[in-house]
Design a protein around this motif. Structure first.
Motif, PDB file in Angstrom:
ATOM      1  N   LYS A  45      54.321  33.646  46.915  1.00 40.06           N
ATOM      2  CA  LYS A  45      54.099  34.938  47.575  1.00 40.06           C
ATOM      3  C   LYS A  45      52.933  34.805  48.542  1.00 40.06           C
ATOM      4  O   LYS A  45      51.942  34.131  48.254  1.00 40.06           O
ATOM      5  CB  LYS A  45      53.781  36.009  46.525  1.00 40.06           C
ATOM      6  N   ILE A  46      53.058  35.451  49.689  1.00 40.12           N
ATOM      7  CA  ILE A  46      51.930  35.551  50.611  1.00 40.12           C
ATOM      8  C   ILE A  46      51.076  36.728  50.169  1.00 40.12           C
ATOM      9  O   ILE A  46      51.546  37.866  50.107  1.00 40.12           O
ATOM     10  CB  ILE A  46      52.405  35.742  52.062  1.00 40.12           C
ATOM     11  N   GLN A  47      49.838  36.440  49.825  1.00 40.16           N
ATOM     12  CA  GLN A  47      48.931  37.465  49.298  1.00 40.16           C
ATOM     13  C   GLN A  47      48.000  37.944  50.407  1.00 40.16           C
ATOM     14  O   GLN A  47      47.265  37.168  51.000  1.00 40.16           O
ATOM     15  CB  GLN A  47      48.117  36.897  48.137  1.00 40.16           C
ATOM     16  N   HIS A  48      48.043  39.233  50.677  1.00 37.64           N
ATOM     17  CA  HIS A  48      47.261  39.792  51.784  1.00 37.64           C
ATOM     18  C   HIS A  48      45.932  40.381  51.344  1.00 37.64           C
ATOM     19  O   HIS A  48      45.012  40.504  52.153  1.00 37.64           O
ATOM     20  CB  HIS A  48      48.084  40.865  52.507  1.00 37.64           C
ATOM     21  N   ALA A  49      45.809  40.743  50.073  1.00 36.68           N
ATOM     22  CA  ALA A  49      44.574  41.363  49.579  1.00 36.68           C
ATOM     23  C   ALA A  49      44.106  40.641  48.324  1.00 36.68           C
ATOM     24  O   ALA A  49      44.910  40.096  47.559  1.00 36.68           O
ATOM     25  CB  ALA A  49      44.810  42.838  49.284  1.00 36.68           C
ATOM     26  N   ILE A  50      42.804  40.637  48.102  1.00 39.20           N
ATOM     27  CA  ILE A  50      42.229  40.004  46.921  1.00 39.20           C
ATOM     28  C   ILE A  50      42.655  40.772  45.670  1.00 39.20           C
ATOM     29  O   ILE A  50      42.568  41.999  45.601  1.00 39.20           O
ATOM     30  CB  ILE A  50      40.695  39.961  47.015  1.00 39.20           C
ATOM     31  N   ASN A  51      43.115  40.032  44.676  1.00 37.25           N
ATOM     32  CA  ASN A  51      43.475  40.605  43.384  1.00 37.25           C
ATOM     33  C   ASN A  51      42.227  40.666  42.516  1.00 37.25           C
ATOM     34  O   ASN A  51      41.644  39.629  42.187  1.00 37.25           O
ATOM     35  CB  ASN A  51      44.557  39.747  42.728  1.00 37.25           C
ATOM     36  N   THR A  52      41.811  41.863  42.144  1.00 42.76           N
ATOM     37  CA  THR A  52      40.607  42.010  41.320  1.00 42.76           C
ATOM     38  C   THR A  52      40.932  42.315  39.864  1.00 42.76           C
ATOM     39  O   THR A  52      40.055  42.274  39.009  1.00 42.76           O
ATOM     40  CB  THR A  52      39.711  43.132  41.871  1.00 42.76           C
ATOM     41  N   GLY A  53      42.215  42.617  39.575  1.00 46.09           N
ATOM     42  CA  GLY A  53      42.567  43.041  38.226  1.00 46.09           C
ATOM     43  C   GLY A  53      42.876  41.911  37.268  1.00 46.09           C
ATOM     44  O   GLY A  53      42.597  41.982  36.087  1.00 46.09           O
ATOM     45  N   GLY A  54      43.471  40.832  37.761  1.00 42.97           N
ATOM     46  CA  GLY A  54      43.862  39.734  36.898  1.00 42.97           C
ATOM     47  C   GLY A  54      44.893  40.147  35.874  1.00 42.97           C
ATOM     48  O   GLY A  54      45.575  41.165  36.007  1.00 42.97           O
ATOM     49  N   THR A  55      45.016  39.350  34.828  1.00 44.79           N
ATOM     50  CA  THR A  55      45.946  39.686  33.745  1.00 44.79           C
ATOM     51  C   THR A  55      45.331  40.684  32.783  1.00 44.79           C
ATOM     52  O   THR A  55      46.041  41.264  31.958  1.00 44.79           O
ATOM     53  CB  THR A  55      46.349  38.430  32.973  1.00 44.79           C
ATOM     54  N   GLY A  56      43.996  40.863  32.852  1.00 50.82           N
ATOM     55  CA  GLY A  56      43.299  41.688  31.880  1.00 50.82           C
ATOM     56  C   GLY A  56      43.010  40.886  30.628  1.00 50.82           C
ATOM     57  O   GLY A  56      43.762  39.975  30.266  1.00 50.82           O
ATOM     58  N   PRO A  57      41.908  41.188  29.940  1.00 51.05           N
ATOM     59  CA  PRO A  57      41.566  40.433  28.729  1.00 51.05           C
ATOM     60  C   PRO A  57      42.595  40.651  27.633  1.00 51.05           C
ATOM     61  O   PRO A  57      42.992  41.779  27.345  1.00 51.05           O
ATOM     62  CB  PRO A  57      40.195  41.004  28.337  1.00 51.05           C
ATOM     63  N   HIS A  58      43.055  39.554  27.016  1.00 52.46           N
ATOM     64  CA  HIS A  58      44.048  39.629  25.949  1.00 52.46           C
ATOM     65  C   HIS A  58      43.874  38.428  25.022  1.00 52.46           C
ATOM     66  O   HIS A  58      43.364  37.382  25.421  1.00 52.46           O
ATOM     67  CB  HIS A  58      45.471  39.680  26.520  1.00 52.46           C
ATOM     68  N   PRO A  59      44.299  38.555  23.759  1.00 50.48           N
ATOM     69  CA  PRO A  59      44.056  37.496  22.782  1.00 50.48           C
ATOM     70  C   PRO A  59      45.173  36.458  22.742  1.00 50.48           C
ATOM     71  O   PRO A  59      46.302  36.701  23.178  1.00 50.48           O
ATOM     72  CB  PRO A  59      44.012  38.272  21.458  1.00 50.48           C
TER      73      PRO A  59
END
Length: 292
Positions: A45-59
């Motif tokens: 995928k061509i990413q146009h904006a910085i991803n700040t969320g990530g996958t989120g903390p998970h165990p």
């Protein structure tokens, strides 16, 4: 003798945020290939904006996670205090062991002009005795992933896990396992001998390829029989193709998977949830949020 195909299938959509994800393994035909019990393909995928969320903390518990970044920049945090970024071609490996919380964020590579992101995440099932050990972590940049040019400059092979000829991955082996990225130029072919009783599958992320004389489409997951034999990969296209080949010795202990945990009994799954909710996996401390 060439190995026979057991089945082929395509993944199901399992998107997270803006990431287009195909769940390749487990699927309706197979729960595991050797020690590998999970594979997500994060589609190009061509990413146009910085991803700040990530996958989120998970165990996680009972497995090792392995993120292979074809294109992009992957940032890892976990509750054992590990934090690192790897860039295009790099690998993030984390042994969850007896329990850990992690978070990953995939963005375009800040070291290049490309905005392309493309990655995989595997889960590697751990033997029961290793599931009880403390977590461990490795960040491996692309330049440190073992790689060999194939004969006649026809392509290359990267050893993400396991070994191939004189190449050996720095990722620990707790059982027989291998994970290769094979890149073939137009008109090229590559063959590999697989030992008896070894479980092995191929995934074609972006282009079609011919596997043991049968043509498979982009996006197909192909598993082979367990008899000793050869896998020949041929590229009849006018462009280079990439194939992910992985597997290993069969996992002989019981496999009980639920959510982010892979254990050997339902009781151990219950224990994993109990310990997580009791706070025994710790907490991620993100940079800038350290206690004074």
């Amino acid at each position: 003798m060439k190995k026979k195909t057991s089945f082929s299938t395509k993944g199901q959509r399992a998107d997270i945020g803006d990431m287009i994800i195909y769940r390749i393994l487990a699927n309706r035909y197979a729960d595991a290939v050797g020690p590998f019990v999970f594979l997500d393909h994060i589609a190009p995928k061509i990413q146009h904006a910085i991803n700040t969320g990530g996958t989120g903390p998970h165990p996680h518990r009972g497995i090792a996670t392995l993120s292979y970044i074809i294109n992009g920049e992957d940032e890892h945090f976990d509750s054992a205090g590990n934090h690192a970024k790897v860039h295009s071609g790099g690998v993030q490996w984390m042994k969850a062991g007896n329990g850990i919380i992690h978070d990953e964020t995939l963005n375009y590579d800040s070291k290049t002009d490309s905005k392309l992101t493309h990655a995989f995440q595997f889960w590697i099932n751990l033997p029961a005795k290793i599931k009880a050990e403390k977590p461990e972590y490795l960040a491996i940049e692309g330049k440190d992933v073992p790689r060999k040019t194939l004969n006649g400059q026809s392509g290359w092979i990267k050893v993400i896990a396991g070994d191939y000829e004189d190449l050996r991955s720095p990722i620990p082996n707790y059982s027989g396992q291998f994970l290769y990225h094979i890149h073939l130029e137009a008109g090229a072919a590559f063959s590999i001998d697989i030992a008896d009783k070894t479980e092995v599958a191929a995934f074609l992320p972006t282009q079609a390829a011919t596997l043991n004389d049968a043509v498979f489409e982009a996006g197909e997951f192909v598993e082979f029989d367990r008899n000793a034999g050869e896998i020949e990969i041929s590229n009849s296209l006018q462009e280079a193709v990439d194939v992910i080949l992985f597997g290993g010795e069969p996992y002989t202990e019981p496999i009980i998977a639920e959510g982010p945990f892979v254990m050997n009994s339902h009781l151990e799954i219950a224990d994993a949830y109990r310990d997580f909710h009791a706070g025994k996996y710790g907490k991620i401390i993100y940079p800038g949020n350290e206690a004074p």
